[in-house]
Motif scaffolding. Structure first.
Motif, PDB file in Angstrom:
ATOM      1  N   SER A  57      37.173  33.807  32.941  1.00 35.92           N
ATOM      2  CA  SER A  57      37.855  35.099  32.967  1.00 35.92           C
ATOM      3  C   SER A  57      39.261  34.859  33.483  1.00 35.92           C
ATOM      4  O   SER A  57      39.443  34.211  34.512  1.00 35.92           O
ATOM      5  N   ILE A  58      40.231  35.392  32.746  1.00 33.30           N
ATOM      6  CA  ILE A  58      41.617  35.242  33.185  1.00 33.30           C
ATOM      7  C   ILE A  58      42.262  36.618  33.290  1.00 33.30           C
ATOM      8  O   ILE A  58      41.866  37.569  32.609  1.00 33.30           O
ATOM      9  N   GLN A  59      43.220  36.710  34.176  1.00 29.78           N
ATOM     10  CA  GLN A  59      44.000  37.927  34.383  1.00 29.78           C
ATOM     11  C   GLN A  59      45.414  37.626  33.892  1.00 29.78           C
ATOM     12  O   GLN A  59      46.052  36.682  34.364  1.00 29.78           O
ATOM     13  N   LEU A  60      45.885  38.417  32.926  1.00 32.22           N
ATOM     14  CA  LEU A  60      47.202  38.196  32.362  1.00 32.22           C
ATOM     15  C   LEU A  60      47.734  39.508  31.821  1.00 32.22           C
ATOM     16  O   LEU A  60      46.997  40.245  31.164  1.00 32.22           O
ATOM     17  N   PHE A  61      48.987  39.815  32.099  1.00 35.78           N
ATOM     18  CA  PHE A  61      49.634  41.059  31.658  1.00 35.78           C
ATOM     19  C   PHE A  61      48.860  42.288  32.148  1.00 35.78           C
ATOM     20  O   PHE A  61      48.798  43.314  31.479  1.00 35.78           O
TER      21      PHE A  61
END
Length: 187
Positions: A57-61
């Protein structure tokens, strides 16, 4: 059975002394064990590398994405000022219509190193860094890195993402190449 068959053939053509047969048997056994050991090590190494491929899971924008990633033990790229790790993300994530302008601006950056401040400003100029990325041939290229995070066990690990346009640069059919530091966080 292979060794027994070879011994039968050797026995037919060579003297029948017991010590000679024993020497031939030992030599063939050592060769066979060496071959089996090599096969075992290759298979075990391939299995261990496959364990590094998992969903991340990544957090971006300001959004959360789930992507298939691979921990690249050769990726030691960090952002200069924060020393945060830099991960490489396939630009297929930008296929969503709301990211079309960003994808085009990144393509223009790759082609001409032309920085479209208006487009990139939508994503927060303070969240963008210029990062020198060295390829395996020793050539350094200036890339744009976007601030984000990798989420593991409900903890967000700050990092930067560099978008790559070619899937052939990412092994094992993944969308994300992670920094070696992720080994310390992986399960």
């Amino acid at each position: 059975s292979l060794v027994g068959g070879l011994l039968f053939v050797v026995d037919s053509y060579w003297p029948s002394s017991l010590s000679f047969q024993l020497i031939i048997f030992i030599v063939l056994s050592v060769l066979l064990l060496g071959f089996l050991r090599r096969q075992y090590v290759e298979q075990r190494t391939a299995g261990e590398q496959q364990n590094f491929v998992q969903e991340y899971s990544i957090q971006l924008f300001g959004e959360k994405f789930v992507v298939k990633g691979f921990i690249d033990t050769g990726n030691e790229c960090t952002e200069l000022f924060s020393n945060d790790p830099v991960h490489f993300l396939h630009n297929q994530l930008l296929n969503d219509p709301k990211y079309v302008a960003l994808k085009e601006a990144l393509h223009e950056w790759e082609e001409q190193e032309s920085f479209d401040q208006v487009t990139f400003n939508q994503y927060g100029l303070t969240n963008i860094r210029f990062v020198g990325v060295k390829n395996m041939f020793g050539e350094t290229k200036l890339s744009l890195a976007f601030k984000g995070g990798v989420i593991q066990d409900s903890i967000e690990h700050p990092c930067y993402f560099v978008f790559v346009s070619s899937a052939q640069n990412l092994p094992k059919n993944v969308s994300l190449l992670l920094h070696i530091s992720m080994l310390t966080y992986s399960k």
